[in-house]
Design an enzyme around this catalytic site. Structure first.
Site, PDB file in Angstrom:
ATOM      1  N   ASN A  39       0.792  -1.226   0.000  1.00 61.85           N
ATOM      2  CA  ASN A  39       0.000   0.000   0.000  1.00 61.85           C
ATOM      3  C   ASN A  39       0.827   1.281   0.000  1.00 61.85           C
ATOM      4  O   ASN A  39       0.266   2.377  -0.114  1.00 61.85           O
ATOM      5  CB  ASN A  39      -0.924   0.020   1.222  1.00 61.85           C
ATOM      6  CG  ASN A  39      -1.939  -1.102   1.206  1.00 61.85           C
ATOM      7  OD1 ASN A  39      -2.351  -1.557   0.136  1.00 61.85           O
ATOM      8  ND2 ASN A  39      -2.343  -1.573   2.377  1.00 61.85           N
ATOM      9  N   HIS A  89      -6.165  -3.224 -14.317  1.00 59.78           N
ATOM     10  CA  HIS A  89      -4.808  -2.859 -14.715  1.00 59.78           C
ATOM     11  C   HIS A  89      -4.765  -2.274 -16.121  1.00 59.78           C
ATOM     12  O   HIS A  89      -3.684  -1.974 -16.633  1.00 59.78           O
ATOM     13  CB  HIS A  89      -3.885  -4.077 -14.619  1.00 59.78           C
ATOM     14  CG  HIS A  89      -3.589  -4.487 -13.216  1.00 59.78           C
ATOM     15  ND1 HIS A  89      -2.904  -5.642 -12.886  1.00 59.78           N
ATOM     16  CD2 HIS A  89      -3.882  -3.886 -12.028  1.00 59.78           C
ATOM     17  CE1 HIS A  89      -2.798  -5.744 -11.567  1.00 59.78           C
ATOM     18  NE2 HIS A  89      -3.386  -4.693 -11.026  1.00 59.78           N
TER      19      HIS A  89
END
Length: 325
Positions: free
Chosen positions: A90, A187
């Site tokens: 993250n 993506h």
């Protein structure tokens, strides 16, 4: 074309509506208590996107990473020395400022009503729309969690994992193989760092002349090496979809078919029979029942956004998204 587009938008809305009420969330949750909530999030995402287009894929990934840890409860937004946002998967996420901006505007209009978890879910949808994807109805009514631990992020799918490992992690969250392929299709926008995939380009194997991952198309290897030299800057960003990196479309799946997936875990979706079949259906391969990516993406996002949600009196409505009350 405009008429066909309108029909597709309507179909998306109908498709996702049929799967939204399972977790106590519902479309239009704030229609009376804070009727401007969704429009505020939308305009905030649009404003930030105009000045920094990278916030769109950032917000989409942030929502995904949030939902896979403690459910969709905005735990990823909490600041602290050992919170989720500090975990390696993250650390490079972008868009926290967008959520904070939307929250401050919504608090001014409707204090104590709208959760950060819902703001993030709405922002993820709006991020797809600003990159020319199709909208869908987002069920709302989530509440915010009070726990955020970096150590709990181990169940996030990894970029080197086998398809079986990816499938199991999705199955554990109530998501099937088609959901996996569909959601990885996010993506089609965004970038990754050279340090995440450079190992595929150099000394990956001794069985090929180049030493690169043999699943990479031979003509693609020089392009990637030019972007990511062996001893170059590992933080340099490279588009995950080299076909149309700023547009939400099926180009990402064409890349997989052509051996041009940047992440190892992405390219493996073409190597496994069960996931390859879904990719082929998105590409309209003859002999297979076709799937419309934008329609299925909205459907899978609604399923994902209902993972482990807190509703009713569970959790809280944070006053500030980066801190528990």
């Amino acid at each position: 074309m405009e008429g066909a587009f309108a029909v597709l938008v309507l179909f998306v809305a109908m498709a996702v509506t049929s799967v939204h009420c399972q977790a106590g969330t519902r479309v239009g949750f704030y229609s009376r208590s804070c009727p401007r909530a969704e429009s505020i999030v939308k305009s905030t995402v649009q404003a930030h996107f105009r000045s920094d287009p990278t916030v769109a894929p950032g917000l989409l990934r942030m929502h995904f990473h949030d939902c896979f840890v403690h459910g969709c409860d905005a735990s990823i937004l909490i600041n602290g020395p050992n919170t989720e946002k500090t975990a390696p998967p993250n650390r490079l996420l972008r868009g926290y400022d967008v959520i904070d901006d939307a929250k401050s505007q919504i608090e001014a209009a409707c204090p104590g009503i709208v959760s950060c978890a819902d703001i993030l879910a709405l922002a993820a949808r709006d991020s797809v729309v600003v990159t020319r994807g199709i909208s869908w109805q987002v069920p709302t009514g989530r509440r915010d969690g009070r726990i955020s631990l970096a150590s709990d992020t181990a169940n996030l799918p990894g970029f080197t994992e086998s398809v079986e490992a990816q499938k199991q992690k999705f199955l554990d969250k109530g998501l099937n193989t088609q959901d996996l392929v569909t959601l990885v299709g996010a993506h089609t926008i965004g970038t990754t760092a050279c340090q995440i995939f450079k190992y595929r380009l150099y000394n990956f194997t001794t069985t090929t002349a180049t030493g690169a991952d043999p699943t990479i198309d031979a003509t693609f290897i020089p392009q990637l090496r030019a972007l990511c030299p062996e001893n170059g800057d590992g933080a340099r960003r490279v588009a995950l979809d080299t076909g149309s990196p700023n547009r939400f479309d099926t180009s990402f799946f064409s890349n997989l078919r052509n051996g041009r997936g940047v992440l190892e875990s992405d390219q493996k979706l073409w190597s496994d029979a069960s996931t390859k079949a879904v990719v082929q259906r998105f590409l309209g391969v003859r002999g297979l029942l076709g799937l419309t990516f934008n329609v299925e993406f909205g459907r899978s996002m609604v399923k994902m956004s209902n993972i482990g949600v807190k509703t009713g009196t569970d959790g809280e409505i944070r006053k500030i998204c980066s801190a528990i009350n």
